[in-house]
Write a protein that holds these residues in place. Structure first.
Motif, short mmCIF file in Angstrom:
data_model
loop_
_atom_site.label_atom_id
_atom_site.label_comp_id
_atom_site.label_asym_id
_atom_site.label_seq_id
_atom_site.Cartn_x
_atom_site.Cartn_y
_atom_site.Cartn_z
N PHE A 149 0.77 -1.13 0.10
CA PHE A 149 0.09 -0.01 0.23
C PHE A 149 0.89 1.19 0.02
N GLN A 161 1.04 5.08 1.07
CA GLN A 161 0.23 6.28 1.72
C GLN A 161 0.86 7.12 1.86
N ILE A 206 3.60 0.54 2.69
CA ILE A 206 3.30 -0.54 3.68
C ILE A 206 3.18 -1.70 3.00
N ALA A 223 2.17 -4.94 3.27
CA ALA A 223 1.32 -5.61 4.26
C ALA A 223 1.44 -7.17 4.13
N TYR A 263 -0.43 -12.33 14.93
CA TYR A 263 -1.07 -11.04 15.68
C TYR A 263 -1.55 -9.85 14.91
N SER A 264 -1.93 -8.86 15.53
CA SER A 264 -2.77 -8.02 14.73
C SER A 264 -1.55 -7.24 13.97
N GLY A 265 -2.09 -6.93 12.68
CA GLY A 265 -1.17 -6.31 11.81
C GLY A 265 -0.19 -7.09 10.99
N ALA A 266 -0.38 -8.53 11.19
CA ALA A 266 0.40 -9.51 10.41
C ALA A 266 0.03 -9.67 9.04
N GLY A 267 -1.29 -9.06 8.65
CA GLY A 267 -1.68 -9.31 7.22
C GLY A 267 -2.51 -10.15 6.90
N LYS A 268 -3.13 -10.73 7.74
CA LYS A 268 -4.14 -11.86 7.82
C LYS A 268 -5.43 -11.58 6.78
N SER A 269 -6.04 -10.28 7.34
CA SER A 269 -7.28 -9.79 6.69
C SER A 269 -7.03 -9.43 5.19
N THR A 270 -5.82 -8.71 5.07
CA THR A 270 -5.45 -8.10 3.75
C THR A 270 -5.24 -9.34 2.83
N GLU A 290 -12.01 -13.75 12.30
CA GLU A 290 -12.13 -13.54 13.51
C GLU A 290 -13.62 -13.62 14.16
N1 LIG Z 1 -6.00 -0.45 2.57
C1 LIG Z 1 -4.87 -0.33 3.34
N2 LIG Z 1 -4.04 0.71 3.12
C2 LIG Z 1 -3.00 0.91 3.84
N3 LIG Z 1 -2.54 -0.02 4.51
C3 LIG Z 1 -3.20 -1.07 4.95
C4 LIG Z 1 -4.70 -1.30 4.18
N4 LIG Z 1 -5.27 -2.17 4.68
C5 LIG Z 1 -4.30 -2.73 5.65
N5 LIG Z 1 -3.05 -2.13 5.91
C6 LIG Z 1 -1.95 -2.23 6.47
O1 LIG Z 1 -1.23 -3.49 6.18
C7 LIG Z 1 -1.20 -4.19 7.39
C8 LIG Z 1 -1.63 -5.55 7.69
O2 LIG Z 1 -3.25 -5.25 8.14
P1 LIG Z 1 -4.26 -6.49 8.14
O3 LIG Z 1 -5.54 -5.56 8.56
O4 LIG Z 1 -4.07 -7.32 7.01
O5 LIG Z 1 -3.51 -7.13 9.54
P2 LIG Z 1 -4.32 -8.27 10.09
O6 LIG Z 1 -3.49 -9.31 10.68
O7 LIG Z 1 -5.82 -8.59 9.79
O8 LIG Z 1 -4.54 -7.60 11.81
P3 LIG Z 1 -5.65 -7.88 12.96
O9 LIG Z 1 -5.58 -9.10 13.67
O10 LIG Z 1 -5.68 -6.46 13.72
O11 LIG Z 1 -7.06 -7.81 12.00
C9 LIG Z 1 -1.31 -3.27 8.66
O12 LIG Z 1 -0.12 -2.57 8.92
C10 LIG Z 1 -2.45 -2.38 8.06
O13 LIG Z 1 -2.31 -1.03 8.62
#
Ligand SMILES: Nc1ncnc2c1ncn2[C@@H]1O[C@H](COP(=O)(O)OP(=O)(O)OP(=O)(O)O)[C@@H](O)[C@H]1O
Ligand SMILES: [Mg+2]
Length: 354
Positions: free
Chosen positions: A15, A17, A22, A24, A43-50, A175
């Motif tokens: 990404f 910004q 970033i 991800a 953990y949070s921010g690992a990139g799972k949802s992305t 989740e």
């Molecule tokens: N659309 C976007 N634009 C910019 N950065 C993004 C975007 N989507 C996700 N990120 C960044 O990508 C990284 C991974 O985010 P992601 O939401 O995939 O983590 P996650 O593992 O799902 O965390 P959580 O357990 O908190 O849900 C983070 O640093 C987040 O800020």
């Protein structure tokens, strides 16, 4: 060998910004078989949802190739399926979330029916389908309730019914039990497991709880800072975790840490005699540790005092952990350790008698 349902090859997602870049997701490759329940932990921010947004076709990866079923959906940083086919494919992927995302102004029935708004089914067929779906998730008697009138578990059941409305091949859970209490979590997991078996549904479970992985997943991938750091069957990962982060996650699901704190307070451990060793034994696949402990007594006259034991069945295989005090002569203790290790049991010395 069952066929591959989801194939991610060398996925990067970056990404931009303002001045920040970033990364991800970095070079992640995952293969998920049809009918699998596949966990993605981190953990949070690992990139799972992305990463799962790539699977449900909402996020085009910066680079890498995505194949869902027989279709290449994304590749070379571009969508590879024509518009109508991409939309159709998307409908075949259901999704459930932590906060259910139901429409507050609609009843359970209307929430599920809404998912069928683009369906080819006739009005009567839709009504029937919605009834069947609510039945399937055990919520037939709540069809006319609004979300505010439902418990968290019931709301998630509505969301599951909605996610299944278009007969998906894949269900992604991001989740989905994080907002639920432990008992409701178990009920929802049991429902997902039933749906997996009954419908042959491929399920991707995003979670930060290893307990969930242990309860229902077949395979698991561990993510850290956008990268996939470890992947394997639940049995492999739980019996022989390689990476420190994976080991940390596993500990949260086995209770060994809490047991060790209690064990350390016991007098026999605080004043461990000089001819004794405090050891932790880990095994997978043996029927039990006990025969080997009897064996070392017979062969070396080394006694084993069991302070903690835990056996679980993962994938039909017993996986166990024990903490024992071994006592015997110096040479005998060393020989006993060798005998235990060579029988395939992992042995860690936690403390030596002073
Ligand atoms: N659309 C976007 N634009 C910019 N950065 C993004 C975007 N989507 C996700 N990120 C960044 O990508 C990284 C991974 O985010 P992601 O939401 O995939 O983590 P996650 O593992 O799902 O965390 P959580 O357990 O908190 O849900 C983070 O640093 C987040 O800020
Ligand atoms: Mg997330």
């Amino acid at each position: 060998m069952s066929k591959t349902m989801i194939h991610l090859e060398h996925i990067d997602i970056t990404f931009h910004q303002k001045k920040r870049v970033i990364e991800a997701v970095k070079d992640v490759s995952i293969e998920i078989k049809e009918g699998d329940i596949y966990g993605i932990v981190g953990y949070s921010g690992a990139g799972k949802s992305t990463l799962v947004r790539v699977i449900n076709l909402l996020q085009v990866p910066t680079s890498g190739k995505v194949t869902i079923g027989d279709d290449v959906t994304f590749g070379d940083g571009k969508v590879q399926l024509a518009g109508a086919r991409l939309r159709h494919k998307r409908q075949k992927i259901g999704m459930i979330f932590q906060h259910f995302n139901l429409m507050a102004q609609k009843t359970a029935r209307q929430n599920v029916a809404f998912a069928l708004r683009h369906s080819d089914l006739s009005k009567e067929e839709r009504v029937k389908k919605v009834e069947e779906l609510l039945e399937l998730v055990g919520l037939a008697d709540r069809a006319d309730n609004y979300p505010a009138q439902l418990s968290g578990g019931q709301k998630q059941r509505v969301a599951i019914a909605r996610a299944l409305a278009n007969d998906p091949e894949i269900l992604i859970s991001d989740e989905s039990t994080s907002a639920l209490d432990p008992k409701t979590t178990k009920q929802i997991l049991t429902l997902l497991q039933d749906l997996n078996r009954k419908l042959g549904l491929t399920i991707v479970m995003i979670t930060h709880e290893m307990q969930i992985v242990k309860d229902i997943c077949h395979r698991v991938a561990v993510m850290q800072s956008g990268q996939l750091i470890e992947e394997g069957s639940v049995l492999q990962i739980f019996s022989k975790p390689q990476e420190p982060l994976t080991q940390e996650f596993i500990k949260t699901a086995t209770g060994i840490d809490e047991a060790l704190i209690k064990i350390e307070k016991q007098d026999i451990v605080k004043q461990l005699p000089s001819n004794s060793l405090l050891v932790q034994l880990k095994y997978a696949g043996h029927s039990t540790d006990e025969p080997i402990l009897n064996d070392i007594y017979k062969r070396f006259e080394v006694t084993a005092n069991i302070l903690y034991g835990n056996i679980e069945i993962l994938d039909n295989t017993p996986v166990g952990e024990m903490v024992v005090v071994l006592s015997g002569g110096t040479g005998a203790l060393a020989a006993a350790q060798d005998a235990i290790t060579s029988s395939g049991i992992e042995l860690t010395v936690l403390k030596r008698g002073a």
